[in-house]
Design a protein around this motif. Structure first.
Motif, PDB file in Angstrom:
ATOM      1  N   MET A 100       0.877  -1.321  -0.089  1.00  0.00           N
ATOM      2  CA  MET A 100       0.056   0.065  -0.074  1.00  0.00           C
ATOM      3  C   MET A 100       0.864   1.119   0.049  1.00  0.00           C
ATOM      4  O   MET A 100       1.654   1.482   0.883  1.00  0.00           O
ATOM      5  CB  MET A 100      -0.823  -0.092   1.294  1.00  0.00           C
ATOM      6  N   THR A 101       0.796   2.264  -1.007  1.00  0.00           N
ATOM      7  CA  THR A 101       1.447   3.289  -1.076  1.00  0.00           C
ATOM      8  C   THR A 101       0.889   4.390  -0.158  1.00  0.00           C
ATOM      9  O   THR A 101      -0.245   4.627   0.131  1.00  0.00           O
ATOM     10  CB  THR A 101       1.437   3.964  -2.514  1.00  0.00           C
ATOM     11  N   PRO A 102       1.659   5.471   0.071  1.00  0.00           N
ATOM     12  CA  PRO A 102       0.909   6.604   0.760  1.00  0.00           C
ATOM     13  C   PRO A 102      -0.045   7.182   0.212  1.00  0.00           C
ATOM     14  O   PRO A 102      -1.134   7.545   1.017  1.00  0.00           O
ATOM     15  CB  PRO A 102       2.299   7.596   0.808  1.00  0.00           C
ATOM     16  N   PRO A 103      -0.232   7.634  -1.275  1.00  0.00           N
ATOM     17  CA  PRO A 103      -1.321   7.995  -1.428  1.00  0.00           C
ATOM     18  C   PRO A 103      -2.619   7.052  -1.396  1.00  0.00           C
ATOM     19  O   PRO A 103      -3.673   7.551  -1.181  1.00  0.00           O
ATOM     20  CB  PRO A 103      -1.215   8.319  -3.256  1.00  0.00           C
ATOM     21  N   GLU A 104      -2.417   5.745  -1.472  1.00  0.00           N
ATOM     22  CA  GLU A 104      -3.415   4.890  -1.191  1.00  0.00           C
ATOM     23  C   GLU A 104      -3.978   4.821   0.178  1.00  0.00           C
ATOM     24  O   GLU A 104      -5.125   4.605   0.504  1.00  0.00           O
ATOM     25  CB  GLU A 104      -3.068   3.487  -1.689  1.00  0.00           C
ATOM     26  N   TYR A 105      -2.901   4.879   1.106  1.00  0.00           N
ATOM     27  CA  TYR A 105      -3.371   5.056   2.407  1.00  0.00           C
ATOM     28  C   TYR A 105      -3.912   6.455   2.876  1.00  0.00           C
ATOM     29  O   TYR A 105      -5.015   6.488   3.558  1.00  0.00           O
ATOM     30  CB  TYR A 105      -2.293   4.680   3.228  1.00  0.00           C
ATOM     31  N   SER A 106      -3.521   7.456   2.092  1.00  0.00           N
ATOM     32  CA  SER A 106      -4.524   8.696   2.564  1.00  0.00           C
ATOM     33  C   SER A 106      -5.824   8.702   1.804  1.00  0.00           C
ATOM     34  O   SER A 106      -6.527   9.415   2.632  1.00  0.00           O
ATOM     35  CB  SER A 106      -3.433   9.850   1.700  1.00  0.00           C
ATOM     36  N   ALA A 107      -5.978   7.942   1.013  1.00  0.00           N
ATOM     37  CA  ALA A 107      -7.436   7.951   0.477  1.00  0.00           C
ATOM     38  C   ALA A 107      -8.345   7.306   1.621  1.00  0.00           C
ATOM     39  O   ALA A 107      -9.553   7.677   1.569  1.00  0.00           O
ATOM     40  CB  ALA A 107      -7.540   7.181  -0.800  1.00  0.00           C
ATOM     41  N   ILE A 108      -7.888   6.424   2.286  1.00  0.00           N
ATOM     42  CA  ILE A 108      -8.722   5.619   3.384  1.00  0.00           C
ATOM     43  C   ILE A 108      -8.660   6.239   4.721  1.00  0.00           C
ATOM     44  O   ILE A 108      -9.564   5.950   5.469  1.00  0.00           O
ATOM     45  CB  ILE A 108      -8.496   4.093   3.237  1.00  0.00           C
ATOM     46  N   ARG A 109      -7.602   7.029   4.923  1.00  0.00           N
ATOM     47  CA  ARG A 109      -7.268   7.395   6.379  1.00  0.00           C
ATOM     48  C   ARG A 109      -8.614   8.368   6.932  1.00  0.00           C
ATOM     49  O   ARG A 109      -8.848   7.848   8.044  1.00  0.00           O
ATOM     50  CB  ARG A 109      -6.013   8.160   6.671  1.00  0.00           C
ATOM     51  N   PRO A 110      -9.044   9.109   6.341  1.00  0.00           N
ATOM     52  CA  PRO A 110     -10.083   9.948   7.023  1.00  0.00           C
ATOM     53  C   PRO A 110     -11.283   9.065   7.300  1.00  0.00           C
ATOM     54  O   PRO A 110     -11.970   9.573   8.291  1.00  0.00           O
ATOM     55  CB  PRO A 110     -10.482  10.886   5.897  1.00  0.00           C
ATOM     56  N   TYR A 111     -11.630   7.967   6.750  1.00  0.00           N
ATOM     57  CA  TYR A 111     -12.504   7.097   7.174  1.00  0.00           C
ATOM     58  C   TYR A 111     -12.297   6.046   8.372  1.00  0.00           C
ATOM     59  O   TYR A 111     -13.154   5.473   8.780  1.00  0.00           O
ATOM     60  CB  TYR A 111     -13.015   6.132   5.907  1.00  0.00           C
ATOM     61  N   LEU A 112     -11.027   6.309   8.809  1.00  0.00           N
ATOM     62  CA  LEU A 112     -10.503   5.530   9.878  1.00  0.00           C
ATOM     63  C   LEU A 112     -10.981   6.036  11.239  1.00  0.00           C
ATOM     64  O   LEU A 112     -11.045   5.273  12.265  1.00  0.00           O
ATOM     65  CB  LEU A 112      -9.240   5.113  10.031  1.00  0.00           C
ATOM     66  N   ALA A 113     -11.279   7.305  11.158  1.00  0.00           N
ATOM     67  CA  ALA A 113     -11.511   7.979  12.488  1.00  0.00           C
ATOM     68  C   ALA A 113     -10.495   7.751  13.500  1.00  0.00           C
ATOM     69  O   ALA A 113      -9.199   7.977  13.026  1.00  0.00           O
ATOM     70  CB  ALA A 113     -12.817   7.728  13.090  1.00  0.00           C
ATOM     71  N   SER A 114     -10.634   7.317  14.635  1.00  0.00           N
ATOM     72  CA  SER A 114      -9.426   7.316  15.633  1.00  0.00           C
ATOM     73  C   SER A 114      -9.585   5.969  15.936  1.00  0.00           C
ATOM     74  O   SER A 114      -8.569   5.389  16.916  1.00  0.00           O
ATOM     75  CB  SER A 114     -10.001   7.655  17.122  1.00  0.00           C
ATOM     76  N   SER A 115      -9.749   4.810  15.161  1.00  0.00           N
ATOM     77  CA  SER A 115      -9.730   3.449  15.148  1.00  0.00           C
ATOM     78  C   SER A 115      -8.060   3.245  14.836  1.00  0.00           C
ATOM     79  O   SER A 115      -7.397   3.954  13.975  1.00  0.00           O
ATOM     80  CB  SER A 115     -10.420   2.626  14.188  1.00  0.00           C
ATOM     81  N   VAL A 124       7.354  -1.152  12.392  1.00  0.00           N
ATOM     82  CA  VAL A 124       8.041   0.384  12.314  1.00  0.00           C
ATOM     83  C   VAL A 124       8.090   0.763  10.755  1.00  0.00           C
ATOM     84  O   VAL A 124       7.832   1.812  10.187  1.00  0.00           O
ATOM     85  CB  VAL A 124       9.110   0.404  13.060  1.00  0.00           C
ATOM     86  N   THR A 125       8.709  -0.079  10.144  1.00  0.00           N
ATOM     87  CA  THR A 125       9.216   0.147   8.783  1.00  0.00           C
ATOM     88  C   THR A 125       8.244   0.230   7.750  1.00  0.00           C
ATOM     89  O   THR A 125       8.043   1.172   6.862  1.00  0.00           O
ATOM     90  CB  THR A 125      10.224  -1.099   8.243  1.00  0.00           C
ATOM     91  N   THR A 126       7.030  -0.666   7.965  1.00  0.00           N
ATOM     92  CA  THR A 126       5.801  -0.568   7.180  1.00  0.00           C
ATOM     93  C   THR A 126       5.237   0.973   7.283  1.00  0.00           C
ATOM     94  O   THR A 126       4.721   1.443   6.425  1.00  0.00           O
ATOM     95  CB  THR A 126       5.001  -1.611   7.416  1.00  0.00           C
ATOM     96  N   VAL A 127       5.000   1.009   8.689  1.00  0.00           N
ATOM     97  CA  VAL A 127       4.421   2.401   8.938  1.00  0.00           C
ATOM     98  C   VAL A 127       5.068   3.630   8.234  1.00  0.00           C
ATOM     99  O   VAL A 127       4.458   4.403   7.739  1.00  0.00           O
ATOM    100  CB  VAL A 127       3.971   2.555  10.625  1.00  0.00           C
ATOM    101  N   GLU A 128       6.438   3.510   8.586  1.00  0.00           N
ATOM    102  CA  GLU A 128       7.153   4.667   8.187  1.00  0.00           C
ATOM    103  C   GLU A 128       7.056   4.762   6.696  1.00  0.00           C
ATOM    104  O   GLU A 128       7.066   5.767   6.186  1.00  0.00           O
ATOM    105  CB  GLU A 128       8.714   4.690   8.515  1.00  0.00           C
ATOM    106  N   ARG A 129       7.078   3.678   5.798  1.00  0.00           N
ATOM    107  CA  ARG A 129       7.079   3.633   4.563  1.00  0.00           C
ATOM    108  C   ARG A 129       5.508   4.053   4.035  1.00  0.00           C
ATOM    109  O   ARG A 129       5.692   4.766   2.812  1.00  0.00           O
ATOM    110  CB  ARG A 129       7.292   2.043   4.286  1.00  0.00           C
ATOM    111  N   ILE A 130       4.647   3.999   4.899  1.00  0.00           N
ATOM    112  CA  ILE A 130       3.290   4.323   4.402  1.00  0.00           C
ATOM    113  C   ILE A 130       2.900   5.861   4.645  1.00  0.00           C
ATOM    114  O   ILE A 130       2.268   6.439   3.803  1.00  0.00           O
ATOM    115  CB  ILE A 130       2.149   3.239   4.672  1.00  0.00           C
ATOM    116  N   ILE A 131       3.224   6.094   5.926  1.00  0.00           N
ATOM    117  CA  ILE A 131       2.707   7.384   6.389  1.00  0.00           C
ATOM    118  C   ILE A 131       3.807   8.379   6.961  1.00  0.00           C
ATOM    119  O   ILE A 131       3.539   9.573   7.245  1.00  0.00           O
ATOM    120  CB  ILE A 131       1.681   7.124   7.492  1.00  0.00           C
TER     121      ILE A 131
END
Length: 275
Positions: A101-116, A234-241
C-alpha cells in the motif's frame, strides 16, 4: 479435505455440515465492510483481521504454555511456545503484504478510519502483558468496552510467562530471589542480577538442567520473533505514512521505535555476555 474433482467425493451437503458451515465462512467473509470508495481498503481490513485471528491463536497457545510451565509440564509448553514463534513469523510476513500500500493509497482511506488504531487491539495488549510488558496506562483504551477491559485486566493481573519460568526455577532449587516468586504481578519486574545468576546456573550446566535450558531458549526464540514483528511494523508504518501521528493518537513511528527498545527477557539475553 477431499479433492472436489475426485469422483468419489460427496457433492451434496444439504443434509450435513459443509466446509463453509464448519468454518463459519459466511460470517468471516462477510466481515469486510469498507467505509471508503477506495479499492485498497480491502487490503487494509483483511491485513488487520487476519492478524487478529493469528493473535487469537497466539493467545490460546500462550495461555496454555504459561499454565503448563506453572504445572511443570515443560514438554507441552515447548510445543506451544514453538508454535507461538511460528505464528509470530506469519505476523511478520503479513507486513510485507500491507507494505504494497503506497502513501497516496493510504491517504485515500485514512479519513474514514476516525480514531480506530491497532494501538487499541485488546488481543495485542493481552499478548504484551502475557510476555511481561505490564503498563497500567494500556488499560485505558479498553474502558469503553467492559468485556474487553475484563480480558485485558485479567492478563494484566496474572503472572507473565517469565514470572512462571522463574517460579519454576525456584521450585527446582535455583537461587531465584523470593520477590520474584510472590509479588504484585501488575508491576513490570525490574532487571535483576540475581535472576541472571539463576539462569547462568542453567546455562553453565545444560546437561543437568536440560529442560530449563530448553525453556530459556524457547523464550529467546519467541522474543527474537517478536522483535522482528515490531521492526517490520515500524518500517511498514514509516513507508506508508512517514512521521505523521497515528490514528489512535500515538506518536506514530517515534512511538513504535521506542517499543523496539523494550526487552522482555533481559537477563536471558544479558547472561550471554557473562558466559
Amino acid at each position: 479435505m477431499s479433492n472436489p474433482h475426485d469422483h468419489g467425493a460427496k457433492l451434496d451437503f444439504s443434509a450435513s455440515m459443509s466446509y463453509s458451515d464448519y468454518l463459519q465462512l459466511d460470517a468471516i467473509l462477510g466481515a469486510q465492510k469498507p467505509l471508503s470508495p477506495d479499492h485498497n481498503e480491502m487490503l487494509f481490513i483483511i491485513q488487520h483481521q487476519t492478524s487478529e485471528l493469528w493473535m487469537k491463536l497466539m493467545l490460546h497457545e500462550l495461555r496454555a504454555a504459561i499454565e503448563a510451565v506453572a504445572n511443570d509440564r515443560l514438554g507441552s509448553a515447548f510445543k506451544m511456545l514453538a508454535r507461538v514463534s511460528r505464528i509470530m513469523e506469519q505476523l511478520v510476513h503479513a507486513w510485507d503484504v500491507l507494505a504494497t500500500m503506497t502513501p497516496p493509497e493510504y491517504s485515500a482511506i485514512r479519513p474514514y478510519l476516525a480514531s480506530s488504531s491497532g494501538f487499541q487491539s485488546a488481543q495485542y495488549r493481552c499478548i504484551e502483558f502475557a510476555l511481561g510488558n505490564k503498563n497500567p496506562a494500556m488499560l485505558k483504551p479498553h474502558e469503553h468496552r467492559p468485556d474487553l477491559l475484563a480480558q485485558v485486566q485479567a492478563a494484566f493481573e496474572a503472572p507473565s510467562l517469565h514470572d512462571e519460568a522463574l517460579r519454576l526455577l525456584a521450585r527446582r532449587g535455583l537461587p531465584v530471589p523470593p520477590d520474584c516468586v510472590e509479588r504484585d504481578w501488575t508491576q513490570r519486574r525490574p532487571e535483576s542480577r540475581e535472576v541472571e545468576q539463576a539462569w547462568l546456573v542453567v546455562y553453565r550446566d545444560p546437561e543437568t538442567y536440560w529442560d530449563l535450558y530448553q525453556l530459556a531458549e524457547e523464550l529467546v526464540d519467541l522474543e527474537d520473533a517478536f522483535r522482528l514483528w515490531r521492526f517490520r511494523h515500524v518500517t511498514t508504518v514509516e513507508r506508508i505514512i512517514g512521521f505523521k501521528r497515528g490514528t489512535g493518537g500515538t506518536g506514530g513511528v517515534p512511538y513504535l521505535r521506542q517499543m523496539l527498545d523494550v526487552v522482555l527477557f533481559p537477563e536471558i539475553w544479558r547472561l550471554r555476555t557473562d558466559l
